[in-house]
Scaffold this motif. Structure first.
Motif, PDB file in Angstrom:
ATOM      1  N   LEU A 132       0.847  -1.194   0.000  1.00 34.05           N
ATOM      2  CA  LEU A 132       0.000   0.000   0.000  1.00 34.05           C
ATOM      3  C   LEU A 132       0.879   1.239   0.000  1.00 34.05           C
ATOM      4  O   LEU A 132       1.930   1.260   0.648  1.00 34.05           O
ATOM      5  N   VAL A 133       0.464   2.261  -0.708  1.00 32.28           N
ATOM      6  CA  VAL A 133       1.229   3.502  -0.744  1.00 32.28           C
ATOM      7  C   VAL A 133       0.767   4.412   0.389  1.00 32.28           C
ATOM      8  O   VAL A 133      -0.403   4.789   0.446  1.00 32.28           O
ATOM      9  N   PHE A 134       1.706   4.731   1.288  1.00 37.81           N
ATOM     10  CA  PHE A 134       1.419   5.696   2.349  1.00 37.81           C
ATOM     11  C   PHE A 134       1.309   7.089   1.727  1.00 37.81           C
ATOM     12  O   PHE A 134       0.345   7.801   1.928  1.00 37.81           O
ATOM     13  N   SER A 135       2.357   7.442   1.013  1.00 39.21           N
ATOM     14  CA  SER A 135       2.423   8.783   0.427  1.00 39.21           C
ATOM     15  C   SER A 135       3.378   8.786  -0.766  1.00 39.21           C
ATOM     16  O   SER A 135       4.364   8.061  -0.779  1.00 39.21           O
ATOM     17  N   SER A 136       3.034   9.616  -1.727  1.00 39.23           N
ATOM     18  CA  SER A 136       3.894   9.783  -2.903  1.00 39.23           C
ATOM     19  C   SER A 136       4.667  11.087  -2.738  1.00 39.23           C
ATOM     20  O   SER A 136       4.071  12.147  -2.721  1.00 39.23           O
ATOM     21  N   HIS A 137       5.984  10.983  -2.605  1.00 38.04           N
ATOM     22  CA  HIS A 137       6.786  12.187  -2.363  1.00 38.04           C
ATOM     23  C   HIS A 137       7.255  12.845  -3.638  1.00 38.04           C
ATOM     24  O   HIS A 137       7.539  14.039  -3.662  1.00 38.04           O
TER      25      HIS A 137
ATOM     26  N   ASP B  95       7.694   6.682  -3.793  1.00 41.69           N
ATOM     27  CA  ASP B  95       6.541   6.369  -2.948  1.00 41.69           C
ATOM     28  C   ASP B  95       6.987   5.701  -1.659  1.00 41.69           C
ATOM     29  O   ASP B  95       7.830   4.801  -1.669  1.00 41.69           O
ATOM     30  N   HIS B  96       6.408   6.130  -0.565  1.00 39.01           N
ATOM     31  CA  HIS B  96       6.617   5.480   0.729  1.00 39.01           C
ATOM     32  C   HIS B  96       5.522   4.446   0.862  1.00 39.01           C
ATOM     33  O   HIS B  96       4.339   4.779   0.778  1.00 39.01           O
ATOM     34  N   VAL B  97       5.904   3.199   1.026  1.00 31.52           N
ATOM     35  CA  VAL B  97       4.918   2.115   0.994  1.00 31.52           C
ATOM     36  C   VAL B  97       5.025   1.179   2.190  1.00 31.52           C
ATOM     37  O   VAL B  97       6.033   1.180   2.908  1.00 31.52           O
ATOM     38  N   THR B  98       3.988   0.375   2.377  1.00 33.30           N
ATOM     39  CA  THR B  98       4.012  -0.661   3.408  1.00 33.30           C
ATOM     40  C   THR B  98       4.892  -1.816   2.923  1.00 33.30           C
ATOM     41  O   THR B  98       5.228  -1.900   1.752  1.00 33.30           O
ATOM     42  N   GLY B  99       5.253  -2.691   3.812  1.00 31.30           N
ATOM     43  CA  GLY B  99       6.032  -3.862   3.439  1.00 31.30           C
ATOM     44  C   GLY B  99       7.500  -3.690   3.765  1.00 31.30           C
ATOM     45  O   GLY B  99       7.925  -2.650   4.282  1.00 31.30           O
ATOM     46  N   ASP B 101      10.208  -3.460   1.797  1.00 30.07           N
ATOM     47  CA  ASP B 101      10.882  -2.412   1.042  1.00 30.07           C
ATOM     48  C   ASP B 101      10.058  -1.156   1.214  1.00 30.07           C
ATOM     49  O   ASP B 101       9.011  -1.012   0.584  1.00 30.07           O
ATOM     50  N   TRP B 103      10.518   2.036   0.501  1.00 33.17           N
ATOM     51  CA  TRP B 103      10.485   3.073  -0.523  1.00 33.17           C
ATOM     52  C   TRP B 103      10.600   2.469  -1.912  1.00 33.17           C
ATOM     53  O   TRP B 103      11.356   1.516  -2.127  1.00 33.17           O
TER      54      TRP B 103
END
Lengths: 147, 147
Positions: A132-137, B95-99, B101, B103
């Motif tokens: 899941l994407v928390f945030s797109s920087h 993108d900052h993501v879950t999991g 990895d 980023w």
DNA sequence: AGTGAAACAGTGCTGGC
DNA sequence: GCCAGCACTGTTTCACT
């Protein structure tokens, strides 16, 4: 492809504001409007500029969930995967890549239920890993001149 | 956010051609130019349309290499990672993501040497996994009406 | 390749429904 | 919320450099 500094400035400005008028563009690059227009037409014809697009906010359009789905597609299932999965409107990006996970999808969904359905769908073609994407920087950073 | 069918048609058309004139847009949606313009302004003000951009071909601009770099950033290194790595011009998406990895970077480079340098750079902040992109089959698919 | 002027098309404003 | 008319601005073409 030889682009001079002026071409790069034009590309830079149009990537930041795709609706900038040619007269304004001309002012910014210190050229006359017709000369500027001709350069833009040339960049379009060369295929350097492939189009213009309005950028929208998916969150506000009812798509709060964004995820990256990696799919290790079995080679026999590849044609069906390309036809059926890549055609789904939820799939915003789809890249064929090297490595174990041979496909990378960026998907946008209105709910977790919809994402679940999509991932279940993808599972038919191979193993999946979903983040899941928390945030797109950074999103679609403009291409800039190497010089 | 309640958008009617007309708003969605406008969004659809502007995502496909961000430079379409308001008169042309008006013709396509069967509305007068002022009414159409007002709707677009409203969509802009609501934040639904966040901007307009020229779409360019990175290949033709000297960036033939595209890769996805996954980085498992150590939490202590996160601030420096954000400042230093995400600011690089090669980084198109981040993108900052879950999991595991945490980023996901989409990078574009002029050569493998440049990619190597970037990945070496990223390694300072955590373990990386790099996948080269063979081909992008879907890129920035326009958001479309759910109805 | 770039310029400047003139004809044309698109935009923005105002008033009215 | 939409339309009509008008003034303004941007675009396009063309003769010239």
């Amino acid at each position: 492809m030889d682009l001079d500094e002026l071409d790069w400035r034009i590309l830079d400005l149009l990537q930041q504001d795709g609706r900038m008028t040619f007269t304004e563009l001309a002012r910014r690059v210190n050229l006359s409007a017709p000369a500027t227009t001709e350069r833009v037409r040339r960049l379009e014809q060369l295929g350097v500029i492939t189009g213009y697009a309005a950028v929208v906010d998916p969150q506000l359009l009812g798509l709060p969930i964004q995820a990256i789905v990696r799919v290790r597609v079995r080679s026999l299932d590849s044609p069906r995967f390309r036809e059926r999965l890549l055609a789904l409107p939820s799939v915003c990006d789809a890249d064929h890549v090297t490595g174990d996970d041979c496909w990378l999808l960026r998907v946008r969904c209105k709910s977790m239920a919809e994402l679940e359905q999509l991932v279940d769908n993808a599972q038919q073609y191979g193993e999946t890993t979903t983040s899941l994407v928390f945030s797109s920087h950074v999103r679609n950073r403009p291409v800039s001149s190497p010089g």
